[in-house]
Design an enzyme around this catalytic site. Structure first.
Site, PDB file in Angstrom:
ATOM      1  N   SER A 130       0.839  -1.598   0.219  1.00 45.06           N
ATOM      2  CA  SER A 130       0.012  -0.067  -0.430  1.00 45.06           C
ATOM      3  C   SER A 130       0.928   1.060   0.101  1.00 45.06           C
ATOM      4  O   SER A 130       1.910   1.485  -0.810  1.00 45.06           O
ATOM      5  CB  SER A 130      -1.195  -0.291   0.804  1.00 45.06           C
ATOM      6  OG  SER A 130      -1.916   0.788   0.955  1.00 45.06           O
ATOM      7  N   HIS A 165      -4.141  -1.367  -4.520  1.00 42.52           N
ATOM      8  CA  HIS A 165      -5.433  -2.237  -3.964  1.00 42.52           C
ATOM      9  C   HIS A 165      -6.398  -2.117  -5.109  1.00 42.52           C
ATOM     10  O   HIS A 165      -7.010  -1.624  -5.495  1.00 42.52           O
ATOM     11  CB  HIS A 165      -5.593  -1.399  -3.559  1.00 42.52           C
ATOM     12  CG  HIS A 165      -5.089  -1.344  -1.763  1.00 42.52           C
ATOM     13  ND1 HIS A 165      -5.061  -2.722  -1.496  1.00 42.52           N
ATOM     14  CD2 HIS A 165      -5.060   0.006  -0.924  1.00 42.52           C
ATOM     15  CE1 HIS A 165      -3.914  -2.459   0.302  1.00 42.52           C
ATOM     16  NE2 HIS A 165      -3.762  -1.050   0.159  1.00 42.52           N
TER      17      HIS A 165
END
Length: 242
Positions: A130, A165
């Site tokens: 992330s 993501h």
């Protein structure tokens, strides 16, 4: 003859100890280290050095063939010389998720950005999930400011942009494609959850996945005001019997 410089390597992760129970991506990361029992430092800056996050890392890695540690900066304990010595001794630097913009600001305040660049040049494997994937690129697709937006001041160790993501968070795919199509972000890499992508000297050298459908995507402008997306093949990671 002077020794050749070590390869400069970094990995983008779509998972790991914080999200996955099987440990496949973390085992893959350790398999890329330059030693059989690497020094592995977790950097949880993007989460504000959340204690629970750090402890989860230590729990996951203490049972592996490595020497795990955690670098905290919100309550810093090392002076400049000790910080440099510590980071340059690491074989793997593993950066956690959270707020990418805050992560970069704190690193620059403490000079960690420069030290990680030096470690990278010396052969330390840099990786993360992330925000910990976003930070290495020139630019990234982030929710650091609330709504999905662009961030153009990454460390620049990986050319182009990164979007994490890609397959799991609503709005990620269309927003990133629009940003690349408009030129707000340079062409780059979109990472599905479950994927690991290794780059050596800025070039993609291996892609793996713990989920059959998950992929790394190359997203580029199509020259006509849109964006084109290429899903790349990946080696499926599988659990081994112990």
């Amino acid at each position: 003859m002077a020794p050749s410089a070590p390869p400069r390597r970094l990995a983008l992760l779509g998972g790991g100890f914080s999200t996955d129970e099987d440990g496949l991506l973390d085992d893959w990361v350790l398999g890329q280290a330059r030693t059989s029992r690497p020094q592995v430092c977790f950097v949880p800056t993007a989460s504000g050095d959340a204690p629970g996050y750090a402890e989860k890392f230590l729990t996951a890695f203490r049972s592996r063939a490595c020497e795990p540690s955690v670098l905290t900066l919100f309550r810093r304990e090392l002076d400049d010389d000790a910080l440099r010595t510590f980071l340059l001794a690491q074989d793997v630097v593993y950066v956690g998720g959270g707020n990418t913009a805050n992560l970069l600001a704190v690193w620059r305040t403490h000079g960690v950005d420069r030290l990680l660049g030096e470690a990278y040049d010396r052969g330390t494997l840099l990786c993360g999930i992330s925000a910990g994937a976003n930070c290495w690129a020139e630019a990234s697709h982030t929710d650091s400011f609330g709504p999905l937006d662009v961030l153009r001041d990454g460390l620049g160790l990986l050319p182009g942009s990164v979007c994490p993501h890609y397959d799991s968070e609503p709005g990620r795919r269309p927003s990133y494609r629009e940003a690349v199509a408009s030129g707000a972000l340079p062409a780059g890499w979109a990472v599905d959850d479950g994927v690991g992508a290794l780059f050596t000297d800025g070039l993609l050298t291996e892609t793996v996945t713990r989920a059959r459908a998950a992929r790394l995507h190359r997203v580029e402008p199509d020259g006509g005001g849109g964006a084109v997306e290429h899903a790349l093949g990946a080696r499926l990671l599988e659990l081994r019997m112990k």
